[in-house]
Design a protein around this motif. Structure first.
Motif, short mmCIF file in Angstrom:
data_model
loop_
_atom_site.label_atom_id
_atom_site.label_comp_id
_atom_site.label_asym_id
_atom_site.label_seq_id
_atom_site.Cartn_x
_atom_site.Cartn_y
_atom_site.Cartn_z
N ILE A 123 45.10 9.84 -41.83
CA ILE A 123 44.62 10.57 -40.75
C ILE A 123 45.72 11.12 -39.69
N LEU A 124 45.99 12.27 -39.79
CA LEU A 124 46.50 13.04 -38.70
C LEU A 124 46.22 13.79 -37.48
N SER A 125 46.23 13.21 -36.55
CA SER A 125 45.65 13.65 -35.08
C SER A 125 46.71 14.44 -34.21
N TYR A 126 46.45 15.77 -34.47
CA TYR A 126 47.06 16.51 -33.51
C TYR A 126 46.60 18.12 -33.05
N GLY A 127 47.46 18.75 -32.14
CA GLY A 127 46.68 20.02 -31.88
C GLY A 127 47.30 21.33 -32.57
N LYS A 128 46.24 22.18 -32.86
CA LYS A 128 46.80 23.47 -33.73
C LYS A 128 47.78 24.04 -32.81
N ASN A 129 48.96 24.61 -33.59
CA ASN A 129 50.01 25.48 -33.09
C ASN A 129 50.79 24.64 -31.82
N ASN A 130 50.89 23.29 -32.17
CA ASN A 130 51.55 22.56 -30.94
C ASN A 130 53.15 22.65 -31.04
N SER A 131 53.86 22.52 -29.68
CA SER A 131 54.89 22.87 -29.44
C SER A 131 55.94 21.96 -30.13
N TYR A 132 55.51 20.73 -30.71
CA TYR A 132 56.29 19.78 -31.28
C TYR A 132 56.58 19.73 -32.84
N GLY A 133 55.82 20.74 -33.35
CA GLY A 133 55.98 20.97 -34.83
C GLY A 133 55.48 19.86 -35.48
N HIS A 134 54.53 19.21 -34.79
CA HIS A 134 53.49 18.10 -35.67
C HIS A 134 52.63 18.72 -36.48
N PRO A 135 52.19 18.43 -37.60
CA PRO A 135 52.86 17.09 -38.14
C PRO A 135 53.86 17.77 -39.01
N HIS A 136 54.92 16.86 -39.44
CA HIS A 136 56.00 17.07 -40.44
C HIS A 136 55.68 17.21 -41.79
N LEU A 137 55.84 18.18 -42.59
CA LEU A 137 55.37 18.43 -43.90
C LEU A 137 55.79 17.10 -44.66
N ALA A 138 56.58 16.34 -44.58
CA ALA A 138 56.91 15.19 -45.50
C ALA A 138 55.83 14.17 -45.39
N ILE A 139 55.16 13.98 -44.36
CA ILE A 139 54.24 13.05 -43.93
C ILE A 139 53.16 13.08 -45.03
N GLU A 140 52.54 14.30 -45.19
CA GLU A 140 51.62 14.57 -46.20
C GLU A 140 51.98 14.32 -47.52
N ALA A 141 53.11 14.75 -47.91
CA ALA A 141 54.07 14.48 -49.12
C ALA A 141 53.84 12.90 -49.35
N LYS A 180 44.46 10.67 -49.36
CA LYS A 180 43.95 12.11 -49.03
C LYS A 180 44.47 12.33 -47.58
N THR A 181 44.68 13.22 -47.15
CA THR A 181 45.18 13.75 -45.95
C THR A 181 44.11 14.49 -45.03
N TYR A 182 43.64 13.85 -44.03
CA TYR A 182 42.75 14.66 -43.20
C TYR A 182 43.45 14.71 -41.87
N LYS A 183 43.26 16.30 -41.28
CA LYS A 183 43.95 16.64 -40.27
C LYS A 183 42.70 17.02 -39.16
N THR A 184 43.05 16.81 -38.01
CA THR A 184 42.00 17.18 -36.89
C THR A 184 42.05 18.53 -36.50
N ALA A 185 43.34 19.12 -36.58
CA ALA A 185 43.63 20.51 -36.28
C ALA A 185 43.03 21.27 -37.41
N VAL A 186 42.89 20.75 -38.44
CA VAL A 186 42.10 21.36 -39.81
C VAL A 186 40.57 21.04 -40.09
N HIS A 187 40.37 19.94 -40.12
CA HIS A 187 39.13 19.25 -40.15
C HIS A 187 38.03 18.82 -39.01
N CYS A 188 38.73 19.09 -37.89
CA CYS A 188 38.13 18.78 -36.68
C CYS A 188 37.69 17.32 -36.59
N ASP A 189 36.50 16.94 -36.02
CA ASP A 189 36.32 15.44 -35.93
C ASP A 189 35.76 14.93 -37.37
N ILE A 190 36.64 13.73 -37.53
CA ILE A 190 36.53 13.23 -38.91
C ILE A 190 35.83 11.78 -38.85
#
Length: 351
Positions: free
Chosen positions: A226-244, A252-262
């Protein structure tokens, strides 16, 4: 009389032969990763109806967290855990503490001088909520069917992220590892001492590469990341390597900025994942075909422009702007380095 005794004996035997009810063990537990933008908020609903909130997201998400909890039938919070005092983790807790009775509050103990942290402590005091500073190996008696253990806490840490409370919640064969904003040093520490293997991993620090090392992901071997972060955040989160790294261990990766409430639902043996946006768990598989098409990446003379820019531009409004010039961020001592963009104070801005 003889007939009565025989009848009672027959009934006792019949009852003893009945299969033992496993309803209690089959009750569902739900863990909700709430979409609060750039922040964390996690609601744990135990098999016996107890509720624990871990973090409350930024202040702007307070009303969303309150509405979410009410929609899930929460009337009281048995535990609230503030993993550390950064605003994106505790900002929404003021609204929560005003909306629900809370039995226990668990804090990192790391002192912070922000108004947000002061307001939270003042409310806890005003409402006479039991307050506890987490210690390593503490057990939180949320529900007798769960083991809820603190794997890490450090009130004397060098910074707030390093003070993050790490929780492992285990229900029979299914477990959740909640990392707060813990970095790779903390990951190394806990994997050297404890069993960190878990079904679900809430990655540290919103998917930043300051957390979620290859060695740690390999030790946890999650089925779900689970990656919890904001869309278009100024920190560049999440980094691509993490999902890899998730993919490499079959997670399987779930992201709050993509999948909303998980929501992860489990009976202690099996688990399932749903999300409020109704999107597939790995939409990241599709960018792969587009990358070959985008292979006109020989337009990488762009990186050579940044080299010329430091002379004319060293001040940037935010990380998004800085990364147009310095895609990998900048280290302390670089003319473009700004402390306000080095949120985790690791000497590297906008990494």
């Amino acid at each position: 009389m003889k007939k009565l005794v025989t009848l009672i004996m027959t009934m006792v035997l019949a009852v003893s032969l009945m299969p033992f009810s496993t309803d209690a063990a089959a009750k569902d537990m739900k863990v909700h990763f709430i979409d609060v933008g750039q922040g964390d908020a996690i609601l744990v609903q135990s098999p016996n109806g107890k509720n624990m909130l871990v973090d409350g997201g930024p202040k702007a998400s307070g009303s969303k967290v309150v509405s979410f909890l009410k929609a899930k039938g929460v009337k009281r919070l048995d535990y609230v855990v503030a993993t550390h005092p950064d605003a994106d983790h505790i900002g929404g807790l003021e609204a929560v503490l005003n909306a629900f009775p809370v039995t226990n509050f668990v804090d990192s103990g790391y002192a912070h001088n922000s108004q947000t942290y002061y307001n939270m402590l003042a409310l806890i005091d005003k409402k006479n909520i039991k307050f506890k500073v987490a210690k390593e190996l503490d057990k939180l008696p949320l529900d007798p069917q769960l083991v809820t253990r603190v794997l890490y806490a450090d009130e004397n840490a060098k910074d707030s992220n390093a003070a993050s409370i790490v929780l492992k919640v285990t229900y029979n064969k299914v477990s959740f590892l909640l990392m707060g904003d813990a970095d790779t040093k903390i990951e190394d520490y806990i994997r050297s001492k404890y069993d960190v293997k878990a079904t679900v991993l809430k990655n540290g620090h919103h998917g930043s590469n300051t957390s979620s090392s290859v060695a740690f992901i390999s030790a946890v071997k999650p089925s779900v990341g689970i990656l919890s972060y904001g869309k278009n955040n100024s920190y560049g989160h999440p980094h691509l390597a993490i999902e890899a790294r998730h993919k490499n261990v079959g997670a399987k990766t779930y992201k709050t900025a993509v999948h909303c409430d998980i929501t992860v639902t489990t009976n202690g043996v099996k688990h399932s994942v749903t999300n409020s946006c109704g999107k597939a768990s790995t939409p990241a598989a599709k960018p792969a075909p587009s990358k070959p098409a985008a292979k006109p990446t020989p337009v990488k003379p762009a990186p050579s422009k940044p080299a010329a820019k430091p002379v004319t531009q060293t001040n940037f409004k935010n990380c998004t702007e800085l990364k147009k010039v310095y895609p990998k961020g900048v280290a302390k001592g670089h003319p473009a380095y700004q402390a306000k963009m080095d949120r985790d104070k690791d000497g590297w801005a906008c990494e």
